[in-house]
Design an enzyme around this catalytic site. Sequence first.
Site, PDB file in Angstrom:
ATOM      1  N   ASP A 106      -6.766  -0.774   1.021  1.00 27.47           N
ATOM      2  CA  ASP A 106      -6.778   0.531   1.675  1.00 27.47           C
ATOM      3  C   ASP A 106      -8.177   1.014   2.047  1.00 27.47           C
ATOM      4  OD1 ASP A 106      -4.091   0.502   1.139  1.00 27.47           O
ATOM      5  OD2 ASP A 106      -4.036   2.536   0.326  1.00 27.47           O
ATOM      6  N   HIS A 253      -8.577  -1.445  -2.930  1.00 21.25           N
ATOM      7  CA  HIS A 253      -9.386  -0.761  -1.905  1.00 21.25           C
ATOM      8  C   HIS A 253     -10.565  -1.627  -1.473  1.00 21.25           C
ATOM      9  CE1 HIS A 253      -7.142   2.518  -3.792  1.00 21.25           C
ATOM     10  NE2 HIS A 253      -7.291   3.160  -2.646  1.00 21.25           N
TER      11      HIS A 253
HETATM   12 ZN   LIG Z   1      -6.467   5.573   0.745  1.00 22.59          ZN
END
Ligand SMILES: [Zn+2]
Length: 287
Positions: A106, A253
Amino acid sequence: MTRGNSTAKAAGIVTVVVAALLGSAYALGRSLVPDQVPGLSTGATTSADGPHYADQPSGGEPSGTPGASTGPAETGQDGSAPEASTDNLFGAHATSGSPRLALTFDDGPDPRYTPQVLALLREYDVHATFCVVGENAQNHPDLIQAIVNEGHTLCNHSWHHDVGLGARSADAIRSDLLRTNAAIRAAVPNAPIVWYRQPGGAWTYPVVSVARQLGMTPLHWSVDPSDWELPGAGKITATVLTQAEPGSVVLLHDAGGNRQGTVDALRRILPDLTARFELEALPTDPT
Ligand SMILES: [Zn+2]
């Protein structure tokens, strides 16, 4: 509290002081996500460390809001809800829908970490899903092209990582999601974008509805090592390997702060996961 620990660890493991400070600010900001007023989350700032969003303020005290700081294994920035609960997902997919395991990355793309993630995935012949932020896609079209060219799946993660997007009008949500898709397609015309992940996992009925109207399936997750809290590669690795099971959607992430811990964890995770599971990029034609 984990904040002090994560800050100390961040300061200890990174070599660039400013990166550590910004990374900590990012984590701190994430903890404040539930308190954010949607109208305040539109401003953008940029720095040498890349964009930081208004839901990632540069200072402030940690919030005591339930769900904000009850522990990295249960809640997180993309985990406003405990991962075991599906009550507030509004139908968002939390599993891959098959026995295969799906890695998701992400908040990127980020020129420091996305290429490292892509190289590791290539090394292990693994395809994954990248939930990209529109403004980052606009700034790094080459990385969007690399993601697609290497066979990974794209997912819309809003223009500006707007955690409060779901509280806005349907028109505002639609505009945000379309702007993000346009930035992606400026890099890769006709790129399939059939998934949407709401920042903060802050799903609402309107955001789910608009995403579906635009042909995107809402995507949540089932395994969250809270890597954005900078727990260290060892802890990220342990959480993922302990919790992974067939059908898992793993939240990681590749942007938004110092993500070297995530990259280092991925290097440890991939040999184990590929031995135990079939890994997949989420399909680009969900039914
Ligand atoms: Zn996010």
